[in-house]
Design a protein around this motif. Sequence first.
Motif, PDB file in Angstrom:
ATOM      1  N   GLY A   1     -27.005 -34.212 -22.918  1.00 20.32           N
ATOM      2  CA  GLY A   1     -28.145 -33.815 -23.286  1.00 20.32           C
ATOM      3  C   GLY A   1     -29.064 -34.605 -22.130  1.00 20.32           C
ATOM      4  O   GLY A   1     -30.215 -34.779 -22.216  1.00 20.32           O
ATOM      5  N   ALA A   2     -28.623 -35.230 -21.073  1.00 20.30           N
ATOM      6  CA  ALA A   2     -29.355 -35.812 -20.110  1.00 20.30           C
ATOM      7  C   ALA A   2     -29.650 -34.969 -19.055  1.00 20.30           C
ATOM      8  O   ALA A   2     -29.146 -34.022 -18.760  1.00 20.30           O
ATOM      9  CB  ALA A   2     -28.631 -37.213 -19.514  1.00 20.30           C
ATOM     10  N   ASP A   3     -31.018 -35.293 -18.428  1.00 21.04           N
ATOM     11  CA  ASP A   3     -31.390 -34.557 -17.310  1.00 21.04           C
ATOM     12  C   ASP A   3     -30.330 -34.664 -16.079  1.00 21.04           C
ATOM     13  O   ASP A   3     -30.158 -33.617 -15.425  1.00 21.04           O
ATOM     14  CB  ASP A   3     -32.543 -35.182 -16.839  1.00 21.04           C
ATOM     15  N   PHE A   4     -29.813 -35.881 -16.032  1.00 26.98           N
ATOM     16  CA  PHE A   4     -28.628 -35.849 -14.818  1.00 26.98           C
ATOM     17  C   PHE A   4     -27.518 -35.015 -15.216  1.00 26.98           C
ATOM     18  O   PHE A   4     -26.862 -34.179 -14.000  1.00 26.98           O
ATOM     19  CB  PHE A   4     -28.344 -37.209 -14.615  1.00 26.98           C
ATOM     20  N   ALA A   5     -27.013 -34.569 -16.339  1.00 26.47           N
ATOM     21  CA  ALA A   5     -25.963 -33.870 -16.876  1.00 26.47           C
ATOM     22  C   ALA A   5     -26.406 -32.463 -16.524  1.00 26.47           C
ATOM     23  O   ALA A   5     -25.704 -31.576 -15.971  1.00 26.47           O
ATOM     24  CB  ALA A   5     -25.662 -34.121 -18.300  1.00 26.47           C
ATOM     25  N   ARG A   6     -27.587 -32.001 -16.982  1.00 23.30           N
ATOM     26  CA  ARG A   6     -28.180 -30.797 -16.645  1.00 23.30           C
ATOM     27  C   ARG A   6     -28.267 -30.412 -15.099  1.00 23.30           C
ATOM     28  O   ARG A   6     -27.980 -29.386 -14.785  1.00 23.30           O
ATOM     29  CB  ARG A   6     -29.580 -30.478 -17.242  1.00 23.30           C
ATOM     30  N   SER A   7     -28.605 -31.508 -14.341  1.00 22.58           N
ATOM     31  CA  SER A   7     -28.628 -31.111 -12.842  1.00 22.58           C
ATOM     32  C   SER A   7     -27.257 -30.913 -12.467  1.00 22.58           C
ATOM     33  O   SER A   7     -27.062 -30.029 -11.636  1.00 22.58           O
ATOM     34  CB  SER A   7     -29.150 -32.300 -12.073  1.00 22.58           C
TER      35      SER A   7
ATOM     36  N   HIS B   1     -30.262 -30.261 -24.774  1.00 23.47           N
ATOM     37  CA  HIS B   1     -29.970 -31.163 -25.955  1.00 23.47           C
ATOM     38  C   HIS B   1     -28.474 -31.138 -26.572  1.00 23.47           C
ATOM     39  O   HIS B   1     -28.361 -31.247 -27.381  1.00 23.47           O
ATOM     40  CB  HIS B   1     -30.983 -30.819 -27.121  1.00 23.47           C
ATOM     41  N   GLY B   2     -27.517 -31.078 -25.375  1.00 23.46           N
ATOM     42  CA  GLY B   2     -26.174 -30.937 -25.634  1.00 23.46           C
ATOM     43  C   GLY B   2     -25.657 -32.379 -26.354  1.00 23.46           C
ATOM     44  O   GLY B   2     -26.327 -33.421 -26.048  1.00 23.46           O
TER      45      GLY B   2
ATOM     46  N   PRO C   1     -17.178 -29.014 -17.385  1.00 26.02           N
ATOM     47  CA  PRO C   1     -16.320 -30.374 -17.209  1.00 26.02           C
ATOM     48  C   PRO C   1     -16.245 -30.930 -18.612  1.00 26.02           C
ATOM     49  O   PRO C   1     -15.089 -31.720 -18.810  1.00 26.02           O
ATOM     50  CB  PRO C   1     -17.453 -31.062 -16.490  1.00 26.02           C
ATOM     51  N   ARG C   2     -17.088 -30.539 -19.547  1.00 26.17           N
ATOM     52  CA  ARG C   2     -16.838 -31.252 -21.080  1.00 26.17           C
ATOM     53  C   ARG C   2     -17.559 -30.231 -21.867  1.00 26.17           C
ATOM     54  O   ARG C   2     -18.566 -29.591 -21.660  1.00 26.17           O
ATOM     55  CB  ARG C   2     -17.987 -32.381 -20.990  1.00 26.17           C
ATOM     56  N   SER C   3     -16.658 -30.341 -22.897  1.00 30.16           N
ATOM     57  CA  SER C   3     -17.248 -29.134 -24.201  1.00 30.16           C
ATOM     58  C   SER C   3     -18.592 -30.116 -24.704  1.00 30.16           C
ATOM     59  O   SER C   3     -18.752 -31.270 -24.896  1.00 30.16           O
ATOM     60  CB  SER C   3     -16.243 -29.219 -25.244  1.00 30.16           C
ATOM     61  N   PHE C   4     -19.395 -29.103 -24.955  1.00 31.84           N
ATOM     62  CA  PHE C   4     -20.616 -29.508 -25.687  1.00 31.84           C
ATOM     63  C   PHE C   4     -21.309 -28.615 -26.606  1.00 31.84           C
ATOM     64  O   PHE C   4     -20.971 -27.404 -26.567  1.00 31.84           O
ATOM     65  CB  PHE C   4     -21.599 -30.260 -24.768  1.00 31.84           C
ATOM     66  N   THR C   5     -22.209 -28.961 -27.645  1.00 30.44           N
ATOM     67  CA  THR C   5     -22.721 -28.100 -28.526  1.00 30.44           C
ATOM     68  C   THR C   5     -24.228 -28.442 -28.171  1.00 30.44           C
ATOM     69  O   THR C   5     -24.613 -29.671 -28.304  1.00 30.44           O
ATOM     70  CB  THR C   5     -22.440 -28.295 -29.902  1.00 30.44           C
ATOM     71  N   ASP C   6     -25.047 -27.486 -28.137  1.00 35.30           N
ATOM     72  CA  ASP C   6     -26.733 -27.502 -28.187  1.00 35.30           C
ATOM     73  C   ASP C   6     -27.060 -26.762 -29.217  1.00 35.30           C
ATOM     74  O   ASP C   6     -27.432 -25.805 -29.449  1.00 35.30           O
ATOM     75  CB  ASP C   6     -27.375 -27.129 -26.754  1.00 35.30           C
ATOM     76  N   ALA C   7     -27.624 -27.635 -30.447  1.00 32.34           N
ATOM     77  CA  ALA C   7     -28.252 -26.954 -31.493  1.00 32.34           C
ATOM     78  C   ALA C   7     -29.708 -26.788 -31.448  1.00 32.34           C
ATOM     79  O   ALA C   7     -30.276 -26.315 -32.490  1.00 32.34           O
ATOM     80  CB  ALA C   7     -27.862 -27.817 -32.651  1.00 32.34           C
ATOM     81  N   ALA C   8     -30.344 -27.103 -30.301  1.00 34.02           N
ATOM     82  CA  ALA C   8     -31.770 -27.150 -30.157  1.00 34.02           C
ATOM     83  C   ALA C   8     -32.074 -26.348 -28.967  1.00 34.02           C
ATOM     84  O   ALA C   8     -33.126 -26.492 -28.312  1.00 34.02           O
ATOM     85  CB  ALA C   8     -32.459 -28.178 -30.175  1.00 34.02           C
TER      86      ALA C   8
ATOM     87  N   PRO D   1     -35.069 -34.740  -9.540  1.00 33.41           N
ATOM     88  CA  PRO D   1     -35.494 -34.681 -10.846  1.00 33.41           C
ATOM     89  C   PRO D   1     -36.803 -33.885 -11.059  1.00 33.41           C
ATOM     90  O   PRO D   1     -37.788 -34.477 -10.422  1.00 33.41           O
ATOM     91  CB  PRO D   1     -35.473 -36.255 -11.421  1.00 33.41           C
ATOM     92  N   ARG D   2     -37.083 -33.135 -12.094  1.00 29.22           N
ATOM     93  CA  ARG D   2     -38.531 -32.325 -12.259  1.00 29.22           C
ATOM     94  C   ARG D   2     -39.414 -33.441 -12.557  1.00 29.22           C
ATOM     95  O   ARG D   2     -40.622 -33.034 -12.302  1.00 29.22           O
ATOM     96  CB  ARG D   2     -38.109 -31.521 -13.324  1.00 29.22           C
ATOM     97  N   ASP D   3     -39.172 -34.476 -13.224  1.00 26.68           N
ATOM     98  CA  ASP D   3     -40.492 -35.299 -13.526  1.00 26.68           C
ATOM     99  C   ASP D   3     -40.709 -36.517 -12.331  1.00 26.68           C
ATOM    100  O   ASP D   3     -41.458 -37.558 -12.722  1.00 26.68           O
ATOM    101  CB  ASP D   3     -40.048 -36.160 -14.888  1.00 26.68           C
ATOM    102  N   LEU D   4     -39.836 -36.364 -11.380  1.00 22.60           N
ATOM    103  CA  LEU D   4     -40.366 -37.133 -10.041  1.00 22.60           C
ATOM    104  C   LEU D   4     -41.745 -37.207  -9.694  1.00 22.60           C
ATOM    105  O   LEU D   4     -42.525 -36.163  -9.541  1.00 22.60           O
ATOM    106  CB  LEU D   4     -39.533 -36.768  -8.970  1.00 22.60           C
ATOM    107  N   GLY D   5     -42.726 -38.212  -9.790  1.00 23.89           N
ATOM    108  CA  GLY D   5     -44.009 -38.365  -9.515  1.00 23.89           C
ATOM    109  C   GLY D   5     -44.381 -38.450  -8.036  1.00 23.89           C
ATOM    110  O   GLY D   5     -43.762 -38.924  -7.225  1.00 23.89           O
ATOM    111  N   VAL D   6     -45.038 -37.275  -7.701  1.00 22.70           N
ATOM    112  CA  VAL D   6     -45.856 -37.104  -6.210  1.00 22.70           C
ATOM    113  C   VAL D   6     -47.082 -36.800  -5.898  1.00 22.70           C
ATOM    114  O   VAL D   6     -47.584 -36.652  -7.113  1.00 22.70           O
ATOM    115  CB  VAL D   6     -44.715 -36.157  -5.588  1.00 22.70           C
ATOM    116  N   THR D   7     -47.392 -36.727  -4.954  1.00 22.49           N
ATOM    117  CA  THR D   7     -49.084 -36.266  -4.799  1.00 22.49           C
ATOM    118  C   THR D   7     -49.030 -34.970  -4.604  1.00 22.49           C
ATOM    119  O   THR D   7     -48.435 -34.328  -3.728  1.00 22.49           O
ATOM    120  CB  THR D   7     -49.774 -36.855  -3.629  1.00 22.49           C
TER     121      THR D   7
END
Length: 168
Positions: A157-163, A151-152, A111-118, A40-46
């Motif tokens: 629309g979730a980061d896990f789906a995008r991954s 933003h589908g 895997p799934r149909s989706f629309t991203d309007a943003a 995940p791109r938002d994982l906190g690290v040093t």
Amino acid sequence: INILLLGMGGPGHDGPYLTDTNIIVSIKPSTKEVATVSIPRDLGVTIGTVGRKINFANAYGEMLQPGNGGNYAREIFSETFALPISYYIRVDFRAFTDLIDQVGGVTINVPRSFTDAAFPGPNFSYRTIQFSAGPEAMSGERALDFARSRHGNNGEGADFARSERQQL
């Protein structure tokens, strides 16, 4: 063999060296097995001496020494996960689309149909993109839209789906 795959916008984009695609690919040559893990791109690290999101590692490495961002990120990922990562591949949007177009496109089983309007459009605008479930032959630009959508609807629309889409 562990390889870090980094995807970034590149010059001309907001946050050009932030990596929104971070995938560790592990290859076992003796059995020809391949495993992928999206980080995940938002994982906190040093990074340096302060806490940051892991997608900043490449950008920070570029700030320290232009051209060294990928190697710096490889070191951060390797330290963070106590995993020897010998190689990295870093591509920006243009390289991603060019590579796919050079091989004649890719076929992805959506895997799934989706629309991203943003979805980001030109000049800070938005445009709508749509994907239907099932196999689709995609150009580089279409594959980039598929991998970047944030933003589908329909659970996309979730980061896990995008991954998951990035791994496809």
